[in-house]
Scaffold this active site. Structure first.
Site, PDB file in Angstrom:
ATOM      1  N   ASP A  67      -3.894   4.892  -7.753  1.00  0.00           N
ATOM      2  CA  ASP A  67      -4.760   4.259  -8.739  1.00  0.00           C
ATOM      3  C   ASP A  67      -6.236   4.528  -8.473  1.00  0.00           C
ATOM      4  OD1 ASP A  67      -4.802   2.750  -6.414  1.00  0.00           O
ATOM      5  OD2 ASP A  67      -3.845   0.990  -7.306  1.00  0.00           O
ATOM      6  N   HIS A 138       1.426  -7.455  -6.972  1.00  0.00           N
ATOM      7  CA  HIS A 138       1.221  -6.183  -7.683  1.00  0.00           C
ATOM      8  C   HIS A 138       1.408  -4.992  -6.741  1.00  0.00           C
ATOM      9  CE1 HIS A 138      -3.283  -6.616  -6.713  1.00  0.00           C
ATOM     10  NE2 HIS A 138      -3.018  -5.389  -6.286  1.00  0.00           N
ATOM     11  N   GLU A 143      -0.281  -5.341 -12.405  1.00  0.00           N
ATOM     12  CA  GLU A 143      -0.429  -6.789 -12.266  1.00  0.00           C
ATOM     13  C   GLU A 143       0.812  -7.493 -12.820  1.00  0.00           C
ATOM     14  OE1 GLU A 143      -2.649  -7.901 -10.462  1.00  0.00           O
ATOM     15  OE2 GLU A 143      -4.710  -7.463 -11.051  1.00  0.00           O
TER      16      GLU A 143
HETATM   17  C1  GLP Z   1      -5.403  -3.056  -4.438  1.00  0.00           C
HETATM   18  C2  GLP Z   1      -4.627  -1.757  -4.540  1.00  0.00           C
HETATM   19  C3  GLP Z   1      -3.200  -1.928  -4.076  1.00  0.00           C
HETATM   20  C4  GLP Z   1      -3.168  -2.646  -2.743  1.00  0.00           C
HETATM   21  C5  GLP Z   1      -3.800  -4.001  -2.877  1.00  0.00           C
HETATM   22  C6  GLP Z   1      -3.764  -4.819  -1.603  1.00  0.00           C
HETATM   23  O1  GLP Z   1      -5.185  -3.892  -5.509  1.00  0.00           O
HETATM   24  N1  GLP Z   1      -4.641  -1.227  -5.860  1.00  0.00           N
HETATM   25  O2  GLP Z   1      -2.590  -0.647  -3.989  1.00  0.00           O
HETATM   26  O3  GLP Z   1      -1.842  -2.761  -2.293  1.00  0.00           O
HETATM   27  O4  GLP Z   1      -5.152  -3.806  -3.250  1.00  0.00           O
HETATM   28  O5  GLP Z   1      -4.890  -4.546  -0.808  1.00  0.00           O
HETATM   29  P1  GLP Z   1      -5.034  -4.918   0.718  1.00  0.00           P
HETATM   30  O6  GLP Z   1      -4.163  -3.953   1.439  1.00  0.00           O
HETATM   31  O7  GLP Z   1      -6.475  -4.712   1.021  1.00  0.00           O
HETATM   32  O8  GLP Z   1      -4.577  -6.313   0.869  1.00  0.00           O
END
Ligand code: GLP
Length: 260
Positions: A67, A138, A143
């Site tokens: 993404d 998500h 979402e």
């Molecule tokens: C973002 C990304 C996801 C990721 C999520 C969790 O939303 N698009 O791919 O899994 O953050 O992030 P973190 O690993 O910092 O908790």
């Protein structure tokens, strides 16, 4: 689903990195799906170490990121392209032309999304997709209520995700509202899924993903129907799993040849 619970994020990341390295050594032209966020940082550190110290070769590999934020150029420090360059791509010998990240600056967004799907198909599909998980369940930026059959497209972030991700931007108001993301269906097409989750703030999402009903309200729960989904977590993220002792028992009892 295979549930792998390790005492710390470091140990879980090291094991997950071994799995990625194994895939790359078995198939040097492997197509990897990449994730961003704080969670995979240690996994990427370990892959860089394996490249530097043990010659792990990325020269024939292809990468597709999940993404990107709409409206951020690749050189913006909060863009996912920048993140990936910083944490992995510029430290290993992957060819820049085989690195794919959705273009958040594209003028024609539907065309960009179609091109992204076509590029994944042309590469032969994703062999191994690395995933984190949002605290609301998500995956990518799909979402809650995302179609479980969705393909790469534009999505609007929830307030919760914008607040969760504000730490890299400094302030919630600077977090873009829109993103491009592989769909849940795109993720499900990959041949193997490796999801990582660390910390108590992920415990509820993990419990619902692994043991809850499959629901678009918890997009990661669709991974229950994936043929090869391995979920790596630390003790804290495993904290609300009802069958935690069973998952540990299964993993500990595995023959060595099955432990990647
Ligand atoms: C973002 C990304 C996801 C990721 C999520 C969790 O939303 N698009 O791919 O899994 O953050 O992030 P973190 O690993 O910092 O908790």
């Amino acid at each position: 689903m295979e549930i792998i619970i390790q005492p710390t994020p470091e140990e879980a990341s090291r094991l997950a990195a071994r799995l990625v390295a194994h895939a790359l050594r078995e198939k040097p032209d492997c197509v990897l799906g990449m994730a961003t966020g704080g969670t995979p940082v240690k996994l990427y550190e370990e892959l860089v170490r394996l490249h530097v110290e043990e010659d792990l070769d990325f020269s024939r590999a292809t990468a597709f990121n999940l993404d990107e934020y709409v409206g951020l150029p690749g050189d913006h420090p909060c863009s996912y392209r920048y993140f990936m360059e910083e944490h992995l791509y510029r430290h290993v010998n992957i060819s820049p032309e085989r690195v794919h990240i959705p273009n958040g600056m594209a003028e024609d967004i539907p065309a960009e999304c179609e091109m992204y799907e076509a590029a994944i198909r042309t590469a032969g599909g994703i062999d191994m997709q690395i995933l984190g998980i949002g605290s609301d369940g998500h995956i990518g930026f799909n979402e809650p209520t995302s179609s479980l059959a969705s393909r790469t497209r534009i999505k609007t972030l929830t307030d919760k995700t914008r607040r969760d991700n504000a730490r890299t931007f400094g302030s919630v108001k600077d977090v873009p509202k829109h993103v491009l993301t592989m769909g849940v269906g795109t993720i499900m097409d990959s041949r193997q899924v490796v999801l990582l989750a660390f910390g108590s703030q992920k415990a509820n999402a993990i419990a619902r993903t692994v043991e809850g009903p499959i629901s678009a309200m918890m997009p990661a729960s669709i991974l229950q129907t994936h043929r090869v989904a391995k979920i790596f977590m630390d003790e804290e993220a495993a904290g609300l799993l009802e069958r935690k002792a069973y998952y540990k028992w299964v993993f500990e009892g595995k023959p060595d040849w099955q432990k990647f």
